[in-house]
Design an enzyme around this catalytic site. Sequence first.
Site, PDB file in Angstrom:
ATOM      1  N   ASP A 252      -7.777  -5.426  13.867  1.00 31.59           N
ATOM      2  CA  ASP A 252      -7.554  -4.143  13.697  1.00 31.59           C
ATOM      3  C   ASP A 252      -7.202  -3.996  12.201  1.00 31.59           C
ATOM      4  O   ASP A 252      -6.130  -3.491  11.898  1.00 31.59           O
ATOM      5  CB  ASP A 252      -6.383  -3.493  14.725  1.00 31.59           C
ATOM      6  CG  ASP A 252      -6.302  -1.899  14.329  1.00 31.59           C
ATOM      7  OD1 ASP A 252      -7.050  -1.360  13.560  1.00 31.59           O
ATOM      8  OD2 ASP A 252      -5.333  -1.535  14.687  1.00 31.59           O
TER       9      ASP A 252
ATOM     10  N   GLN B 219       0.942  -1.095   0.011  1.00 34.07           N
ATOM     11  CA  GLN B 219      -0.038  -0.052   0.068  1.00 34.07           C
ATOM     12  C   GLN B 219       0.974   1.213  -0.063  1.00 34.07           C
ATOM     13  O   GLN B 219       1.974   1.067   0.318  1.00 34.07           O
ATOM     14  CB  GLN B 219      -0.790  -0.005   1.228  1.00 34.07           C
ATOM     15  CG  GLN B 219      -0.123  -0.242   2.537  1.00 34.07           C
ATOM     16  CD  GLN B 219      -1.059  -0.843   3.675  1.00 34.07           C
ATOM     17  OE1 GLN B 219      -2.225  -0.880   3.423  1.00 34.07           O
ATOM     18  NE2 GLN B 219      -0.270  -1.519   4.789  1.00 34.07           N
TER      19      GLN B 219
HETATM   20  N1  SPD Z   1     -11.984   3.805   7.485  1.00 36.14           N
HETATM   21  C1  SPD Z   1     -10.838   3.553   8.316  1.00 36.14           C
HETATM   22  C2  SPD Z   1     -11.066   2.275   9.290  1.00 36.14           C
HETATM   23  C3  SPD Z   1      -9.641   2.203   9.865  1.00 36.14           C
HETATM   24  C4  SPD Z   1      -9.681   1.149  10.951  1.00 36.14           C
HETATM   25  N2  SPD Z   1      -8.290   0.754  11.302  1.00 36.14           N
HETATM   26  C5  SPD Z   1      -7.504   1.508  12.009  1.00 36.14           C
HETATM   27  C6  SPD Z   1      -6.026   1.269  12.721  1.00 36.14           C
HETATM   28  C7  SPD Z   1      -5.805   1.893  13.741  1.00 36.14           C
HETATM   29  N3  SPD Z   1      -4.784   1.227  14.488  1.00 36.14           N
END
Ligand code: SPD
Length: 361
Positions: free
Chosen positions: A225, A100
Amino acid sequence: MAGDDAGKCLDGQTIPMGTENSENGPEARVIPPCCLKAMASAPELEAKCHMTVVSGWFSEPQSCSDGARKVLYYNNPMWPGEAHSLKVENILYKGKSEYQEILVFESSTYGKVLVLDGIVQLTEKDECAYQEMIAHLPLCSIPSPKTVLVVGGGDGGVLREISRHSSVEIIDICEIDKLVIDVSKKYFPDLYVGFEDPRVRLHVGDAAEFLRNAPEGMYDAIIVDSSDPVGPAQELVEKPFFETTARALRPGGVLCSMAESMWLHTHLIQDMLCICRETFKGSVHYAWASVPTYPSGVIGFLVCSTDGPPVDFLNPINPIEKLDGALKFKRELRFYNSEIHAAAFALPSFAKRELSALNDQ
Ligand code: SPD
């Protein structure tokens, strides 16, 4: 989408992908119906991937790349018709990993911002809400958690929150993109601090594979996460992944997974709930929290437990206020408390209607 049950809960359309730019040849993926309209809406635009800072403002993109497969979308299929902007003071880092594009900038009002493939992952000002909720919703719902796995979470913020739980002995983390960890170390020390806990064991690689190789029943809690399910994180909302997760949890173990916004993604949430009701034989619930810099200003969490000792997510058995030193470990809790925990499961009427058939009552 892979596996025998692929598509069982999804009523989206399977479309070929990767035909134009893929180096890996054509593949298929299911796009939720709510996203199809967006993708069709501006086919004439030639995507200029991640031209996201214009005249001093960052906006979540009208186009994005699917990192691994180099596919371009002509609109952001996750939130069609809207763009979220932050004023940029200074661009601190721009880079590209195998997976990415990574951007870090200093914003005028939310502190430093981490952006992956054009999408805000966190800001210094409001990261507390997401990281605290995704960690403590599951860990406060079971007695004395000992073994925890984080899927994704390369910025370290969720690790920082898990560290508050002194009962925890092992914190495994499987993050696919080492560059996210390195960038966090340099620009987000208040999050990276999570990696400095001696209980943390870092695995750089594919989480689905990591989980397939994990011993059955290894974890008390698994926290997913991830970034949004477009690109590398797509498989984290699919049935085979949830099945592998359930297998790696002990009886009565808990999963907490990032589950998008009830304002924008009811189909996706319904699909996830449907798959999890089939897969997890304990409880399944949807909770949410306010995060101003995420699209629509809210983010959801799917919590599930496996068959075994019952888990009452709505009334946490392991309240954070009773855990020795947890409220101030490394830094004070900023968002989470036991009242917020219980309140997070209260759904607005429209969401209650749309999700209740699939939610535990
Ligand atoms: N739309 C964005 C969602 C992001 C979720 N992940 C965030 C990572 C933070 N540790």
